[in-house]
Structure formats: C-alpha cells, structure tokens
Motif scaffolding. Sequence first.
Motif, PDB file in Angstrom:
ATOM      1  N   UNK A   1     -29.760  62.683  29.746  1.00  0.00           N
ATOM      2  CA  UNK A   1     -29.067  63.627  28.865  1.00  0.00           C
ATOM      3  C   UNK A   1     -29.049  64.952  29.595  1.00  0.00           C
ATOM      4  N   UNK A   2     -27.868  65.566  29.686  1.00  0.00           N
ATOM      5  CA  UNK A   2     -27.719  66.860  30.360  1.00  0.00           C
ATOM      6  C   UNK A   2     -27.116  67.856  29.382  1.00  0.00           C
ATOM      7  N   UNK A   3     -27.781  68.994  29.224  1.00  0.00           N
ATOM      8  CA  UNK A   3     -27.220  70.113  28.471  1.00  0.00           C
ATOM      9  C   UNK A   3     -26.863  71.210  29.453  1.00  0.00           C
ATOM     10  N   UNK A   4     -25.837  71.965  29.137  1.00  0.00           N
ATOM     11  CA  UNK A   4     -25.441  73.126  29.940  1.00  0.00           C
ATOM     12  C   UNK A   4     -25.689  74.365  29.093  1.00  0.00           C
ATOM     13  N   UNK A   5     -26.291  75.381  29.713  1.00  0.00           N
ATOM     14  CA  UNK A   5     -26.723  76.555  28.956  1.00  0.00           C
ATOM     15  C   UNK A   5     -26.419  77.843  29.695  1.00  0.00           C
ATOM     16  N   UNK A   6     -26.009  78.854  28.929  1.00  0.00           N
ATOM     17  CA  UNK A   6     -25.799  80.172  29.530  1.00  0.00           C
ATOM     18  C   UNK A   6     -27.143  80.818  29.874  1.00  0.00           C
ATOM     19  N   UNK A   7     -28.208  80.431  29.161  1.00  0.00           N
ATOM     20  CA  UNK A   7     -29.561  80.905  29.440  1.00  0.00           C
ATOM     21  C   UNK A   7     -30.489  79.693  29.557  1.00  0.00           C
ATOM     22  N   UNK A   8     -30.443  78.992  30.689  1.00  0.00           N
ATOM     23  CA  UNK A   8     -31.228  77.757  30.816  1.00  0.00           C
ATOM     24  C   UNK A   8     -32.740  77.951  30.683  1.00  0.00           C
TER      25      UNK A   8
ATOM     26  N   UNK B   1     -34.993  75.972  28.003  1.00  0.00           N
ATOM     27  CA  UNK B   1     -36.155  75.180  28.429  1.00  0.00           C
ATOM     28  C   UNK B   1     -37.406  75.603  27.655  1.00  0.00           C
ATOM     29  N   UNK B   2     -37.556  76.892  27.369  1.00  0.00           N
ATOM     30  CA  UNK B   2     -38.696  77.349  26.556  1.00  0.00           C
ATOM     31  C   UNK B   2     -38.612  76.766  25.143  1.00  0.00           C
ATOM     32  N   UNK B   3     -37.394  76.739  24.572  1.00  0.00           N
ATOM     33  CA  UNK B   3     -37.214  76.174  23.231  1.00  0.00           C
ATOM     34  C   UNK B   3     -37.661  74.713  23.209  1.00  0.00           C
ATOM     35  N   UNK B   4     -37.113  73.889  24.104  1.00  0.00           N
ATOM     36  CA  UNK B   4     -37.482  72.469  24.118  1.00  0.00           C
ATOM     37  C   UNK B   4     -38.927  72.271  24.560  1.00  0.00           C
ATOM     38  N   UNK B   5     -39.431  73.175  25.377  1.00  0.00           N
ATOM     39  CA  UNK B   5     -40.850  73.144  25.733  1.00  0.00           C
ATOM     40  C   UNK B   5     -41.738  73.341  24.517  1.00  0.00           C
ATOM     41  N   UNK B   6     -41.274  74.136  23.550  1.00  0.00           N
ATOM     42  CA  UNK B   6     -42.061  74.356  22.328  1.00  0.00           C
ATOM     43  C   UNK B   6     -42.191  73.072  21.510  1.00  0.00           C
ATOM     44  N   UNK B   7     -41.284  72.117  21.738  1.00  0.00           N
ATOM     45  CA  UNK B   7     -41.357  70.819  21.053  1.00  0.00           C
ATOM     46  C   UNK B   7     -42.225  69.817  21.813  1.00  0.00           C
ATOM     47  N   UNK B   8     -42.730  70.216  22.971  1.00  0.00           N
ATOM     48  CA  UNK B   8     -43.634  69.353  23.729  1.00  0.00           C
ATOM     49  C   UNK B   8     -43.084  68.841  25.046  1.00  0.00           C
TER      50      UNK B   8
ATOM     51  N   UNK C   1     -27.513  75.237  34.355  1.00  0.00           N
ATOM     52  CA  UNK C   1     -26.819  76.486  34.018  1.00  0.00           C
ATOM     53  C   UNK C   1     -25.337  76.198  33.767  1.00  0.00           C
ATOM     54  N   UNK C   2     -24.771  76.889  32.802  1.00  0.00           N
ATOM     55  CA  UNK C   2     -23.351  76.754  32.499  1.00  0.00           C
ATOM     56  C   UNK C   2     -22.569  77.461  33.598  1.00  0.00           C
ATOM     57  N   UNK C   3     -21.740  76.709  34.295  1.00  0.00           N
ATOM     58  CA  UNK C   3     -20.946  77.261  35.392  1.00  0.00           C
ATOM     59  C   UNK C   3     -19.633  77.819  34.847  1.00  0.00           C
ATOM     60  N   UNK C   4     -19.134  78.868  35.472  1.00  0.00           N
ATOM     61  CA  UNK C   4     -17.853  79.469  35.094  1.00  0.00           C
ATOM     62  C   UNK C   4     -16.761  78.400  35.093  1.00  0.00           C
ATOM     63  N   UNK C   5     -16.045  78.270  34.006  1.00  0.00           N
ATOM     64  CA  UNK C   5     -14.944  77.323  33.925  1.00  0.00           C
ATOM     65  C   UNK C   5     -15.349  75.902  33.575  1.00  0.00           C
TER      66      UNK C   5
ATOM     67  N   UNK D   1     -28.833  77.861  22.142  1.00  0.00           N
ATOM     68  CA  UNK D   1     -27.473  77.730  22.680  1.00  0.00           C
ATOM     69  C   UNK D   1     -26.501  77.150  21.656  1.00  0.00           C
ATOM     70  N   UNK D   2     -26.986  76.826  20.449  1.00  0.00           N
ATOM     71  CA  UNK D   2     -26.115  76.338  19.395  1.00  0.00           C
ATOM     72  C   UNK D   2     -26.096  74.830  19.199  1.00  0.00           C
ATOM     73  N   UNK D   3     -26.879  74.070  19.978  1.00  0.00           N
ATOM     74  CA  UNK D   3     -26.955  72.617  19.780  1.00  0.00           C
ATOM     75  C   UNK D   3     -27.740  72.330  18.510  1.00  0.00           C
ATOM     76  N   UNK D   4     -27.259  71.403  17.676  1.00  0.00           N
ATOM     77  CA  UNK D   4     -28.022  70.976  16.499  1.00  0.00           C
ATOM     78  C   UNK D   4     -29.015  69.913  16.947  1.00  0.00           C
TER      79      UNK D   4
END
Length: 116
Positions: A7-14, A18-25, A53-57, A106-109
């Motif tokens: 599973x790959x997510x793209x983020x403007x602030x990766x 990573x800190x958010x998902x790190x808080x889940x373990x 990281x979310x790349x331009x375009x 980043x807005x993912x549910x």
Amino acid sequence: MISINLVVLRASEPDRLARFYGSLGMRFHKERHGSGPEHHACDVGGSVFEIYPLQQGAGGTRDTRLGFVVESLSDAVQAAVSADGILLSPPKMTSWGRRAVVQDPEGHKVELTEAA
C-alpha cells in the motif's frame, strides 16, 4: 488465494503522516529505490506500507480509505487524535465489531476496528 503486499500513500508532508501512523504502532524506516524519492516504509502484518512525498503533477491518494485492526480502539483513537488526526465517527459497535473512523493529517479516512 490473493493477498495485499503493498500500500502506497502520497503525502505533501510525509514525515507528519509517518508520525500519525507511527502513533498507531507502525515503525517506519526510510528507503530509496534506485533514483526514486526517499520515503517511509514499514511492515504491517506481512504487507509493505509506504508513504511517498507527493510529486508535482502526480495524482494524490487522499480519497484512499484504509482500515486497520488495533488492540485497543480507545488507545488508538486517542493516539490518532493526539497525532493531528480528526475523529470522524466515534467508537461504536457495528456488525464488523467495535470501530471508529479518523482522518489522517493528509485527509485519508482510516477505519480502526478493535481486535476481537
């Protein structure tokens, strides 16, 4: 038989994500494949979960919805909200078990379901 291995997510602030998902373990390490961008990666139940990281375009992944089984729903919700997440649906009993829905920075549910 079929199973998910990536599973790959793209983020403007990766790093923040990573800190958010790190808080889940999740325990991330940084990787780079060839000349590709440095990104966060971890193993989740035998599958690779990566944050690039979310790349331009490039297309984003914001509309991606994820689900994770957690040991303690109360602890996971508290950790997620403390790590810049937003509680969208408070913990309640459903036909799938006790669950809640949070939104990552980043807005993912993200559905969190308590282990039975």
